[in-house]
Enzyme design. Structure first.
Site, PDB file in Angstrom:
ATOM      1  N   ASP A 162       0.865  -1.176   0.000  1.00 46.17           N
ATOM      2  CA  ASP A 162       0.000   0.000   0.000  1.00 46.17           C
ATOM      3  C   ASP A 162       0.908   1.235   0.000  1.00 46.17           C
ATOM      4  OD1 ASP A 162      -1.818   1.991   0.421  1.00 46.17           O
ATOM      5  OD2 ASP A 162      -2.488   1.306   2.386  1.00 46.17           O
ATOM      6  N   ASP A 222     -10.443  -3.908  -0.960  1.00 44.22           N
ATOM      7  CA  ASP A 222      -9.339  -2.953  -0.905  1.00 44.22           C
ATOM      8  C   ASP A 222      -8.401  -3.351   0.235  1.00 44.22           C
ATOM      9  OD1 ASP A 222      -7.852  -0.714  -1.467  1.00 44.22           O
ATOM     10  OD2 ASP A 222      -9.306   0.735  -0.714  1.00 44.22           O
ATOM     11  N   ARG A 264      -7.612  -4.486  -5.226  1.00 44.29           N
ATOM     12  CA  ARG A 264      -6.403  -3.671  -5.406  1.00 44.29           C
ATOM     13  C   ARG A 264      -5.160  -4.550  -5.460  1.00 44.29           C
ATOM     14  NH1 ARG A 264      -4.940   1.273  -1.398  1.00 44.29           N
ATOM     15  NH2 ARG A 264      -4.274  -0.425  -0.029  1.00 44.29           N
ATOM     16  N   ASP A 272      -4.012   4.201  -5.704  1.00 39.83           N
ATOM     17  CA  ASP A 272      -4.193   5.590  -5.288  1.00 39.83           C
ATOM     18  C   ASP A 272      -3.286   6.537  -6.052  1.00 39.83           C
ATOM     19  OD1 ASP A 272      -5.942   4.450  -3.540  1.00 39.83           O
ATOM     20  OD2 ASP A 272      -4.560   4.440  -1.862  1.00 39.83           O
TER      21      ASP A 272
END
Length: 913
Positions: A240, A501, A561, A577
């Site tokens: 992430d 996610d 994701r 993102d």
């Protein structure tokens, strides 16, 4: 929400940072095994033990031994169906200290199908295997090396630099000083303990005769891989990453360790099947600098002119499991690869429409208002999304009853407009004894364990202290799937679909914002061994749950994701993102092309950028690009300004509306491409070389792409342009500007004038594309029975064009029982005086509920000057057709006043000149 802050408090969110914090993520210099492999310059000295060799109908098996260390490895070289070769290297011991993880769940249908060896030869130096597909594998014994030939031309070599490195598990205590990180490693405030020592594996792989290589997503970088040299290698480790930067080999949210190469006369690919942290070095060179220069040089082409791509893969754990796909055309590699890891099932039609998302829509009133505003402004929309704030204190499968007091009523209202809802469900479970999901998972021991394999692993994410479902456990996956039943997921309906996610997994309190590597999964496997498959297991279980929810009647939609090889069997993917700036708009195309060639077809980037506020020109251009990418969603961070398309100046809203309507116009074509993907593995979004490998000029092109084989798109990704340059590929091809019908010969560059509404789109000569015109607002549901137009682009010879159309109910699995229709439409020059259009049903067993009607046919490049036109239907009686012919633009237009109702049967149209 689509972002993890590496902070333990969630009470307040900091303002936007300007770039990724590199200090939170490892480079190779922070990784002990990466440093050891890169430092290995001298040959490791492996050789084949002569008396260990055994052959059966499909494989060569042998033992490898390192001359220096005496370590032994087990080698298998297996011939497989459809020009595929498997090379597997594992520990030799039958009773190893610890078994290595085997990612068999990646395979689509259990173990891959093997093929009988056609012929084999053996001498004191080598073993040669001939396959039924015309390929040859040569295993050299001292030093160990494998060369792979395709049609008598060497295309790949494994261990030609003798860099095979395989670290074995060990018993015993670690030394007091462990500078190489073999037994433990520190990063930041985290310590990674390795009770059996390091278990990394790696080898060098040369691709011979190729100038470019592509793949190994996910990286925010160019489509063509670049030489890493002494710089940072590409990293595959699902993370992430806050505000990731472009032009970087940094690891991002997902990983597919697949590489494909292309030359004008052949293409090959390979899969490095290993889900642990992986680094990849790449070197673009020539054959004279490698081992095989003298073997492939010819009188016409010295080895100094033969390109070569050297790669070197090294992974933290697992085995060396390589699958080579020997083509020889790009389409062949796609078919071979997708046969191994699977294909994306036919998606529901709504999922190909436009999706509107934000972190977060505040309440029911807010969401209903967004729904109604799209209708008011006649902007098509199929899906509304809810992020984490819709839950009760970030407890998934729940609702915040103050903001959403009547969720089922809200869902039914959205459904009445022909739309769907997507809710977020992340893998971290709030540590709360009053939370049913937590209590049940705790009782059944479905959580990942800490390094001692006793206590549950606890990390911090959106809810605060959380535990993480052990999705490696089949029983945990089955339980997770059950949570999506309408009885368990209260106040939902079958019109609610799911967004997984934060499933890298994201752990705010963990090293590199993820799970500690020494956490333990079912079977005693450490997290380091399975890391890149964690999200794969979650979204696979989610898909299974949604399918079971409707008793297998309705097709689910799942967005993930995190991903790995095989993720395409159950989920769409987005690029995470991103940021609202021009570089992120520009890099979206190569990122999506990388995913597409690596087997994942339903892919997209957040339109407008997740972080920060785009100016209106950037936002409009992003919508224009997104309209021609497979997954089309607008999404933004809670601290950005609201940016629904109807909130801007009239001209900007008009441009965005036009782009979204174009998406809906082309949906019959998109849907057909996704159906054909289930048969061929070909992704709808394709690099130019997928269709035009012989055109070497286009091999490294990543500013434009093909939608299917027939539509070329080159979006505008720079500000202030009044014209745009693009390249039209192919030898003796012809392309037609979509809006003007103007013919352009290929190959060659084109300069096209550009205004705010311009999306450079070209139709390939020789193709037929179905579209729906007169799109206004609504959803895909509103257009099921609307007439279609056929755009026929005649080829450069003026004698042919063809295309296909697939239709079914758009939502169920009835197509698997034959309730669909698949047509081939052909334009053909029969004689100098006769040209025909025919519609033939390729396959159809059932019956469609709604007849589809053509009300318009456009023929581009019609230089045959038609005088009359007649249509022949089922009774074979010709009926005259009125048409218009524009001699200047060579355009034929047929407008049917009442619609041509020939779509449910075969037909023929004759043009007489």
């Amino acid at each position: 929400a689509s972002l993890c802050f590496a902070a333990l408090t969630l009470l307040a969110l900091a303002g936007f940072s300007e770039a990724v914090d590199r200090g939170k993520f490892k480079s190779c210099t922070h990784s002990g095994f990466c440093k050891r492999h890169r430092a290995q310059k001298e040959p490791t000295g492996y050789e084949v033990v002569a008396d260990s060799i055994s052959l059966n109908n499909t494989a060569v098996n042998a033992v490898l031994r390192s001359k220096e260390a005496g370590n032994k490895l087990k080698l298998s070289v297996v011939t497989m169906e459809d020009s595929t070769v498997r090379i597997h290297i594992d520990d030799e011991s039958e009773n190893p200290i610890k078994p290595r993880f085997q990612p068999v769940d990646v395979f689509d249908e259990g173990q891959p199908r093997q093929q009988k060896i056609k012929k084999h030869d053996q001498d004191e130096n080598s073993i040669t295997v001939m396959t039924k597909d015309g390929h040859k594998v040569v295993i050299f014994m001292i030093p160990f090396r494998i060369d792979i030939y395709s049609n008598n031309r060497i295309v790949a070599s494994i261990n030609s630099k003798e860099l095979l490195k395989f670290e074995h598990y060990r018993r015993g205590r670690k030394p007091k000083k462990d500078g190489e990180g073999f037994w433990e490693e520190d990063f930041g405030e985290s310590r990674d303990l390795k009770p059996w020592g390091s278990s990394s594996v790696g080898v060098d792989i040369a691709l011979i005769g190729f100038k470019y290589a592509f793949g190994i997503p996910e990286h925010a970088d160019g489509f063509s891989l670049r030489s890493t040299g002494d710089y940072e290698p590409y990293r595959l480790y699902n993370l992430d990453v806050f505000e990731y930067e472009t032009s970087s080999p940094m690891a991002l949210y997902g990983s597919v360790p697949f590489v494909q190469t292309v030359a004008k006369d052949r293409s090959i690919g390979f899969l490095w099947l290993n889900p642990s942290e992986t680094w990849v070095d790449v070197q673009m060179t020539t054959a004279d600098k490698g081992f095989h220069g003298s073997l492939i040089a010819t009188e016409d082409r010295p080895s100094s002119q033969i390109p070569q791509v050297n790669t070197r893969f090294f992974s933290e754990s697992g085995t060396i499991d390589l699958f080579f796909f020997l083509g020889q055309r790009p389409h062949d590699v796609v078919r071979q690869h997708s046969a191994l890891t699977g294909r994306y099932p036919l998606p529901p039609m709504f999922s190909l429409g436009y999706h509107q998302c934000r972190w977060n829509y505040k309440n029911e009133k807010d969401l209903r208002k967004v729904n109604d505003k799209f209708d008011e402004h006649e902007i098509p929309l199929d899906v509304l999304w809810l992020d984490i704030e819709h839950t009760d204190e970030k407890k998934y499968f729940t609702w915040d009853k103050e903001a959403f007091p009547d969720p089922k009523g809200m869902i039914e209202y959205i459904s009445s407009k022909g739309r769907k809802l997507v809710n977020i469900v992340d893998p971290h479970i709030k540590k709360d004894k009053k939370y049913d999901v937590y209590v049940e998972a705790q009782r059944n021991k479905y959580f990942v364990k800490d390094s001692d394999n006793k206590a549950d692993y606890v990390g911090n994410c959106w809810p605060g202290d959380s535990k993480y479902i052990d999705f490696v456990n089949p029983k945990a996956r089955e339980w997770w799937a059950s949570l999506f039943s309408l009885d368990n997921y209260k106040e939902t309906t079958t019109d609610v679909h799911i967004w997984n996610d934060m499933n890298e997994p994201s752990v705010f309190s963990g090293p590199e914002v993820t799970m500690h590597k020494d956490a333990v999964h079912v079977g005693g496997f450490e997290h380091r061994e399975v890391h890149n498959m964690y999200g794969f297991y979650q979204h696979s279980a989610t898909f299974d749950g949604l399918k079971k929810r409707s008793e297998g009647k309705l097709r689910p939609f799942v967005l993930t994701r995190s991903f790995f090889s095989g993720s395409q069997r159950s989920a769409a993917v987005w690029t995470g993102d991103n940021t609202a700036d021009w570089p992120h708009l520009k890099v979206a195309s190569p990122m999506l092309l990388s995913l597409s060639i690596s087997g994942i077809p339903h892919v997209g980037a957040d339109v407008g950028g997740f972080f920060k506020n785009p100016d209106q020109e950037l936002l409009a251009r992003w919508y224009q690009a997104g309209a021609f990418q497979p997954f089309f969603r607008g999404h933004s961070h809670m601290e950005t300004k609201r940016r629904e398309p109807y909130l801007f100046e009239k001209n900007t809203t008009d441009v965005i509306r036009d782009a979204i309507r174009k998406r809906y116009a082309f949906l019959p074509y998109w849907y057909t491409l996704f159906y054909e993907h289930t048969k061929t593995g070909l992704s709808p979004m394709r690099p130019l070389w997928m269709e035009f490998p012989e055109d070497e000029t286009c091999h490294d092109e990543d500013r434009e792409w093909l939608v299917g084989a027939s539509l070329l798109v080159r979006p505008i990704t720079d500000p202030g342009l009044t014209q745009v340059s693009l390249y039209l590929p192919g030898r003796r091809e012809i392309w037609y500007e979509w809006e003007t019908h103007k013919a352009r010969p290929a190959p060659g560059a084109v300069q096209q004038p550009a205004d705010a509404f311009t999306i450079p789109i070209y139709q390939r000569g020789g193709s037929i594309i179905p579209v729906r015109e007169n799109i206004k607002g609504g959803s895909t549901e509103n257009y099921k029975e609307e007439p279609m137009a056929l755009y026929i682009a005649i080829n450069s010879k003026g004698d042919f064009a063809n295309g296909t159309i697939f239709l079914d109910d758009g939502e169920s699995y009835e197509y698997e029982s034959g309730n669909f229709a698949y047509w081939a439409i052909t334009f053909k020059k029969e004689h100098d005086y006769l040209h025909t259009i025919t519609n033939k049903i390729i396959e159809s067993k059932g019956k469609l509920d709604s007849p589809i009607i053509f009300n318009k046919i456009i023929i581009r490049g019609a230089k045959f000057y038609p005088r009359t036109a007649h249509i022949y239907l089922d009774d074979f009686t010709p009926d005259p057709l009125e048409f218009e012919y524009d001699r200047e633009s060579f355009l034929v237009t047929i407008n049917a006043p009442e619609g041509l109702g020939f779509f449910t049967s075969d037909f023929r149209i004759d043009f007489h000149s």
